[in-house]
Design a protein around this motif. Structure first.
Motif, short mmCIF file in Angstrom:
data_model
loop_
_atom_site.label_atom_id
_atom_site.label_comp_id
_atom_site.label_asym_id
_atom_site.label_seq_id
_atom_site.Cartn_x
_atom_site.Cartn_y
_atom_site.Cartn_z
N ASP A 192 0.40 -0.99 0.08
CA ASP A 192 -0.34 -0.35 -0.21
C ASP A 192 0.52 1.11 0.01
O ASP A 192 0.15 2.38 -0.73
CB ASP A 192 -1.38 -0.01 0.83
N ASP A 217 -0.94 4.49 5.23
CA ASP A 217 -1.43 4.57 3.67
C ASP A 217 -1.50 5.81 3.43
O ASP A 217 -0.69 6.86 4.52
CB ASP A 217 -2.84 3.82 3.20
N HIS A 272 -3.45 8.21 3.16
CA HIS A 272 -4.58 8.80 4.40
C HIS A 272 -4.14 9.19 5.33
O HIS A 272 -4.26 10.29 6.08
CB HIS A 272 -5.88 8.16 4.19
N ARG A 280 -11.83 6.39 6.09
CA ARG A 280 -10.60 6.28 4.55
C ARG A 280 -11.78 5.09 3.82
O ARG A 280 -11.40 5.21 2.45
CB ARG A 280 -9.33 4.99 5.96
N ASN A 281 -13.02 4.60 3.61
CA ASN A 281 -13.11 3.81 2.79
C ASN A 281 -13.99 4.93 2.22
O ASN A 281 -13.72 4.14 0.65
CB ASN A 281 -14.51 2.85 3.84
N VAL A 296 -11.01 6.21 0.04
CA VAL A 296 -10.19 5.77 -0.65
C VAL A 296 -10.84 5.16 -1.88
O VAL A 296 -10.47 5.70 -3.64
CB VAL A 296 -9.05 4.19 -0.24
N ARG A 315 -16.67 0.01 -5.23
CA ARG A 315 -15.32 -0.01 -4.84
C ARG A 315 -15.71 -2.09 -4.89
O ARG A 315 -15.59 -2.67 -4.62
CB ARG A 315 -14.87 -0.25 -3.32
N TYR A 328 -18.16 -2.99 3.25
CA TYR A 328 -16.24 -2.95 3.51
C TYR A 328 -15.39 -3.74 3.67
O TYR A 328 -15.90 -4.64 4.57
CB TYR A 328 -15.51 -1.76 3.67
N GLN A 379 -8.30 -3.84 -1.00
CA GLN A 379 -7.53 -3.13 -1.52
C GLN A 379 -6.57 -4.00 -1.86
O GLN A 379 -5.76 -2.97 -2.54
CB GLN A 379 -6.81 -3.64 0.32
N LYS A 428 -5.73 -2.86 -6.34
CA LYS A 428 -4.39 -1.68 -6.35
C LYS A 428 -3.38 -2.20 -6.99
O LYS A 428 -2.99 -1.16 -8.24
CB LYS A 428 -4.71 -0.68 -5.17
N1 ARG Z 1 -5.84 -0.05 2.66
C1 ARG Z 1 -6.68 0.24 2.32
C2 ARG Z 1 -7.87 -0.09 1.31
O1 ARG Z 1 -7.18 0.49 0.01
C3 ARG Z 1 -7.85 1.81 2.81
C4 ARG Z 1 -9.11 1.83 3.43
C5 ARG Z 1 -8.63 1.09 5.22
N2 ARG Z 1 -10.19 1.36 5.66
C6 ARG Z 1 -10.42 -0.27 6.63
N3 ARG Z 1 -11.01 -0.01 6.70
N4 ARG Z 1 -9.11 -0.98 6.81
O2 ARG Z 1 -8.31 -0.02 1.02
#
Ligand code: ARG
Length: 448
Positions: free
Chosen positions: A24, A84, A86, A110-111, A114, A233, A319, A324, A327
Motif C-alpha cells: 500500500d 497509507d 490517507h 478511509r473507506n 479511497v 469499490r 467494506y 485493497q 490496487k
Molecule cells: N488501504 C485500504 C484500502 O485500500 C484503505 C481503507 C482502509 N479501511 C479499513 N477499514 N481498513 O482498502
C-alpha cells in the motif's frame, strides 16, 4: 513504531502490520494528489455545514495545496510505519498545523476516501488513455488511406481466401478502436460519480452536503445510496479494467498480425529497423520483439478484469480489506496500456508495406471468387459459375485477373474512412474532461 490512525492502547504486531499494509505504501503514491483534492472538497463542505471556521478552512486548504504541489515533485513519500496515503497526509497536516489537522476527518472514513481517490485517479488516467488511443486511431486511419490501393491476401482458417487490402487491414483496427472507445466512455461515465459522504459505507449523522462535494470535485452526479457507493469499490475497477482489456484485445490482435506478416514466409510488411532486435547467435536476425511483448502485455491486461472479478466475487456488501489488493495490478495498468499504445503507434507509423505481394502466384487462387462473380454478372447462375471456375482450378487452367471491383460500403474500394472517423469523433466528444479540470483549478486556487 509510528502510531496508527486507529491505534488505541494495544501495540500493533510488526509482522501483522507488514502483512496488512502490503504494497500500500507504494500503491497509494498513485493516489496522493487525488486524496488531497478529495480532502479540500470535503473540508470546504465541512466549513459550510459549520464544522470548521472560515479561518480553519483557510489554513487547512493552504497547507493541503502545498502538499499537493509536493506530490508532483517526487519528494512526497509515505513514511515507514505509516499505513497509507490517507494517514500520511493527515500526519503531515497535524505536524504542520497541530490539532487542527485532525479535524479534516469529521464525517468520513478511509473507506470513502479511497473510493473517491480511485474515482479521481481513474478519471484522469482515462483521459490519458483516450489521448493515446486517439493518436493510434489517427495513424491507423492515415495508413489505411495511404495504402488503400495495395492488395494483400485475406485468410480464413489461415488459408488463402479472398483479396484484401492494406486499406482494409489498417482501417479495421481503427474501427475497432472506435468501439473500444465506446466501452471506455461507458466506464468513464460509471466512474464519474461521487462516492464521498458514504463514509464507512453507511453515511454519517453530520448533515454532509454531498451535492456540494459532487460539484466541487467536478463529478457528473453522485452514487446516491451510501451502501451502493461502497459497493462501487471493486465494481468500478472491474468495469474500467474491462474497458482497458477491450483496447488490449484489439492491440494484441494487431500485434499478432504484424509479427506474422513480418515473417519471411509472408513478407507483407517490414518493420523499421530501429523497432527490431537482433539475435546473439544469428547475425541476420531482425526480430519483432516489440510486437511480441506488446502481445504478451496486452494478454496480461486482459487478465485484469478476471482477477478483480475473483477478488470481489464472493464478498457480501460492505467494506472488506480484500479490496485493497485490487490496487496492485489495477493502478499501474493505465500507464501500461498508454505505453503500449504509444509504442504501437510509433511502429505502425513506420511500417513499410510490400506493394508486390500478389506477383507471387501462390496467391492466384484468391481471385477465384472474383471470376465466379464476373461470370454471374454476365448472366450465369452463381452455382454454375462456381462450378465452372472450380473445374478450371482443378484442371490447373485458372488464370486470375488480378483486379477487384469491390464498391459496397466497407469494402476494398469503399473503405468508409470518414464514416469511421465520425464514429470515433462522436464518441470522443461525449467525454467531458473540461468540467473536472476547472473544478480542480478552483480547489487548488488557480481560478476563483
Ligand atoms: N488501504 C485500504 C484500502 O485500500 C484503505 C481503507 C482502509 N479501511 C479499513 N477499514 N481498513 O482498502
Amino acid at each position: 513504531m509510528a502510531s496508527k490512525l486507529w491505534e488505541k492502547n494495544i501495540q500493533v504486531n510488526h509482522d501483522v502490520e507488514k502483512y496488512t499494509i502490503g504494497r500500500d505504501r507504494e500503491m497509494d503514491l498513485f493516489l496522493a494528489p487525488y486524496d488531497i483534492l478529495g480532502s479540500i472538497a470535503h473540508i470546504t463542505m465541512l466549513q459550510k455545514i459549520g464544522l470548521l471556521t472560515a479561518e480553519e478552512l483557510e489554513k487547512l486548504t493552504h497547507e493541503l495545496r502545498l502538499i499537493y504541489d509536493e506530490t508532483g515533485t517526487g519528494r512526497f513519500e509515505i513514511e515507514e510505519g505509516v499505513e497509507d496515503v490517507h494517514s500520511q497526509i493527515e500526519l503531515m497536516l497535524t505536524r504542520r498545523l497541530g490539532d487542527l489537522g485532525k479535524k479534516i476527518h469529521s464525517g468520513r472514513s478511509r473507506n470513502d476516501q479511497v473510493l473517491v481517490d480511485l474515482r479521481l485517479f481513474i478519471r484522469s488516467k482515462i483521459e490519458d488513455v483516450v489521448v493515446a488511443m486517439t493518436r493510434l486511431f489517427k495513424t491507423l486511419q492515415s495508413q489505411s488511406e495511404r495504402y488503400k490501393n495495395i492488395l494483400m491476401p485475406g485468410y480464413t482458417h489461415l488459408q488463402v481466401a479472398m483479396p484484401s487490402s492494406f486499406g482494409l487491414w489498417f482501417g479495421a483496427y481503427a474501427e475497432a478502436l472506435a468501439d473500444d472507445l465506446t466501452l471506455m466512455r461507458a466506464a468513464y461515465d460509471i466512474n464519474n460519480r461521487n462516492p464521498l459522504g458514504s463514509a464507512a459505507g453507511y453515511g454519517s449523522s453530520f448533515p454532509l452536503d454531498r451535492e456540494m462535494t459532487t460539484r466541487l470535485l467536478g463529478f457528473a452526479s453522485m452514487d446516491y445510496n451510501v451502501v451502493y457507493a461502497q459497493m462501487g469499490r471493486g465494481k468500478t475497477e472491474r468495469i474500467v479494467a474491462q474497458a482497458i482489456a477491450g483496447v488490449a484485445a484489439t492491440v494484441s490482435k494487431l500485434a499478432f498480425d504484424a509479427c506474422m506478416y513480418n515473417s519471411q514466409n509472408f513478407g507483407f510488411i517490414r518493420l523499421a529497423d530501429e523497432f527490431t532486435t537482433g539475435s546473439s547467435i544469428m547475425p541476420h536476425k531482425k526480430n519483432p520483439d516489440v510486437f511480441e511483448l506488446t502481445r504478451a502485455k496486452c494478454n496480461k491486461l486482459q487478465a485484469l478484469p478476471v482477477e478483480i472479478t475473483l477478488i470481489t466475487n464472493n464478498l457480501p456488501s460492505g467494506y472488506f480489506r480484500d479490496l485493497q489488493l485490487i490496487k496492485e495490478n489495477f493502478l499501474p495498468a493505465f500507464d501500461e496500456i498508454i505505453d503500449i499504445l504509444n509504442m504501437v503507434d510509433a511502429m505502425i507509423g513506420q511500417i513499410k508495406v510490400n506493394e508486390h505481394i500478389l506477383d507471387d502466384n501462390r496467391y492466384d487462387l484468391m481471385f477465384s471468387v472474383e471470376e465466379v462473380n464476373r461470370l454471374t454478372q454476365k448472366g450465369m447462375s452463381f452455382r454454375d459459375a462456381y462450378k465452372t471456375v472450380g473445374l478450371e482450378i482443378e484442371a490447373g487452367q485458372f488464370k486470375p485477373v488480378k483486379q477487384v471491383a469491390h464498391t459496397h460500403a466497407g469494402s476494398i474500394g469503399n473503405l468508409c474512412t470518414s464514416e469511421i472517423e465520425n464514429l470515433y469523433r462522436r464518441e470522443l466528444e461525449r467525454f467531458d474532461f473540461d468540467t473536472y479540470h476547472q473544478a480542480y483549478d478552483k480547489l487548488l486556487g488557480k481560478i476563483r
